[in-house]
Design an enzyme around this catalytic site. Structure first.
Site, PDB file in Angstrom:
ATOM      1  CG  HIS A  27      -2.552 -21.931  -2.434  1.00 26.32           C
ATOM      2  ND1 HIS A  27      -1.350 -21.370  -2.121  1.00 26.32           N
ATOM      3  CD2 HIS A  27      -2.437 -22.407  -3.693  1.00 26.32           C
ATOM      4  CE1 HIS A  27      -0.536 -21.495  -3.158  1.00 26.32           C
ATOM      5  NE2 HIS A  27      -1.183 -22.119  -4.124  1.00 26.32           N
ATOM      6  CE1 TYR A  43      -0.710 -12.245   0.639  1.00 26.61           C
ATOM      7  CE2 TYR A  43      -1.788 -10.739   2.136  1.00 26.61           C
ATOM      8  CZ  TYR A  43      -1.793 -11.455   0.967  1.00 26.61           C
ATOM      9  OH  TYR A  43      -2.871 -11.370   0.118  1.00 26.61           O
ATOM     10  N   PRO A  97      -4.219  -4.163  -3.715  1.00 29.16           N
ATOM     11  CG  PRO A  97      -2.281  -4.408  -4.978  1.00 29.16           C
ATOM     12  CD  PRO A  97      -3.180  -3.380  -4.381  1.00 29.16           C
ATOM     13  CE  LYS A 118     -10.664 -11.198  -0.124  1.00 34.72           C
ATOM     14  NZ  LYS A 118     -11.055 -12.578  -0.300  1.00 34.72           N
ATOM     15  CE1 TYR A 135      -5.605 -14.565   0.647  1.00 34.59           C
ATOM     16  CE2 TYR A 135      -5.714 -16.881   1.326  1.00 34.59           C
ATOM     17  CZ  TYR A 135      -5.149 -15.878   0.553  1.00 34.59           C
ATOM     18  OH  TYR A 135      -4.133 -16.179  -0.312  1.00 34.59           O
TER      19      TYR A 135
END
Ligand SMILES: Cc1cc2nc3c(=O)[nH]c(=O)nc-3n(C[C@H](O)[C@H](O)[C@H](O)COP(=O)(O)OP(=O)(O)OC[C@H]3O[C@@H](n4cnc5c(N)ncnc54)[C@H](O)[C@@H]3O)c2cc1C
Length: 391
Positions: free
Chosen positions: A72, A201, A292, A296, A384
């Site tokens: 991704h 998200y 979550p 991570k 990220y």
């Protein structure tokens, strides 16, 4: 029975540590409370930082990950009914994340250990650890109704948040930092292709929602829900209707399919310092937990294990204990940055009971900032895709 490093827990931390020690010529025995089947089926994390992927490939357990993992390059944020893509690859200078389920990593690591003749004692629950501050700590465990012992030179406590290793450290040694969040996530696995290539998200008045995937045909979806909800109160219809509402954006069609798993998980931030005492080292969830939101937890465990395995290698190969002595300091430097990222995302994306209009505006302003300002986007993308490892 004796070994050099006794490892409690066959989660990602314990298994990777055992595998890296084997490659360095160091003996270990892994003791795991649950059955192999249970450990291989347990649904948890799925988004791997670039550094985690590189670690697994370099350790010779990345063949299936490279074949089946889904790369991704970005992530979608949804708010105000609009999709905003963050180009993680561009903003982080070429780094990406890979979606590959924790269950698959665990299977790959178990297969490698078993194939190399490694010892993993499944269905063996550790009851206590004696003499952690002596020369030969002893792990006491129960298997098939009888008690056994394993004498070791060192113990690695990789037994997760609810394990026994952390509690074996005498009172007063550890300082605990903790925040419990006043909501939970309802997580489902659905036999439905994800409606979008990217992880989504979504910030919504009804609460947070997330769309991820475990394979091109299986979606992993989450909904923020009250902490005291029970998964049985969430019918399939209610779940799909909330997911449609919270993930909605122009041009996006959520795909429905049979729901094969449903579970509610509470959320916390948690760190103990130091991560070592006497001859025992804590790694992964045994020492720290993140909400979550930033995906991570597993990645943080891999960061710890890299340092710990290098410390053992330096000790057993070259007789130097400097790196082992600094394990906690090195691991915690990275962990606190990871904790900051996960906690700030969690605070930015969820509805908290009693939020006022000003707080909601601040959350939206934070979202607008990371999705429209390249400098803010870079900080997000670097965290990220994964912060660098010191060791
Ligand atoms: C329900 C759930 C969902 C999650 N979802 C995500 C996610 O979406 N994204 C993400 O990044 N992270 C997620 N996480 C976090 C991530 O899965 C963990 O950070 C990761 O598993 C940490 O690995 P670990 O090896 O440290 O601990 P664990 O995976 O917890 O492994 C610890 C092992 O120790 C064993 N054990 C415990 N006590 C004993 C004992 N007394 N004797 C012997 N063995 C023992 C346990 O059975 C277990 O196998 C989730 C965690 C949970 C609990």
């Amino acid at each position: 029975v004796r070994t050099q490093v006794g490892i409690v827990g066959a989660g990602p931390a314990g298994l990777l540590l055992s595998h890296l020690l084997y490659r360095a010529g160091i003996e270990s025995v892994v003791i795991e409370a649950r059955s192999r089947d249970h450990v291989e089926q347990r649904q948890r994390a799925g988004v791997l930082e670039q550094g985690t992927v590189e670690t697994l490939i370099a350790a010779g357990v990345g063949e299936r990950l490279q074949r089946e993992g889904m790369v991704h390059e970005g992530i979608d944020f949804r708010f105000d009914g609009t999709a905003h893509r963050i180009d993680v690859k561009w903003l982080s200078g070429g780094r990406v994340v890979t979606v590959y389920a924790q269950t698959e990593i665990v299977r790959d690591l178990i297969a490698a250990r078993v194939g190399d003749g490694g010892v993993i004692l499944f269905a063996s629950e550790v009851i206590c650890i004696d003499d952690i501050d002596g020369d030969t700590p002893v792990i006491r465990f129960r298997h098939d109704g009888s008690e056994h012992t394993l004498a070791c030179e060192y113990v690695a406590g990789c037994d997760g948040f609810r394990g026994v290793c952390r509690d074996a450290i005498p009172e007063g040694v550890l300082t605990t930092y903790r925040r419990d969040y006043p909501f939970a996530w309802l997580g489902i696995l659905a036999e439905a292709p994800p409606g979008s290539h990217e992880v989504i998200y979504a910030y919504h008045d009804n609460g947070f929602a997330l769309q991820s995937m475990r394979s091109p045909r299986v979606s992993r979806l989450y909904l923020q829900c009250p902490l005291d909800d029970d998964a049985v109160d969430w019918s399939d219809d209610r779940i799909w209707s909330e997911l449609h509402a919270r993930l909605a954006a122009d041009g996006f069609a959520l795909r429905e399919g049979p729901i094969t798993q449903k579970a509610i998980t509470g959320m916390r931030s948690f760190v103990v310092e130091p991560m070592q005492y006497g001859r025992m080292f804590l790694a992964g969830d045994a020492a720290h937990i993140v909400p979550p939101t930033g995906a991570k937890g597993l990645n943080a465990a891999v960061g710890d294990v890299r340092v710990l395995a290098a410390g053992f290698e330096e000790f057993y190969r070259r007789g130097k204990s400097d790196l082992l002595a600094r394990y906690s300091d090195i691991a915690l430097r990275r962990i606190w940055k990871v904790e900051r990222f996960a906690a700030s995302l969690c605070t930015m994306l969820h509805r908290f009971d009693g939020d006022d209009a000003f707080t909601r505006r601040m959350q939206l302003a934070d979202l607008a900032m990371i999705t429209s300002d390249p400098l803010a986007g870079m900080i997000y993308a670097n965290n990220y895709a994964g912060l660098p490892f010191e060791v």
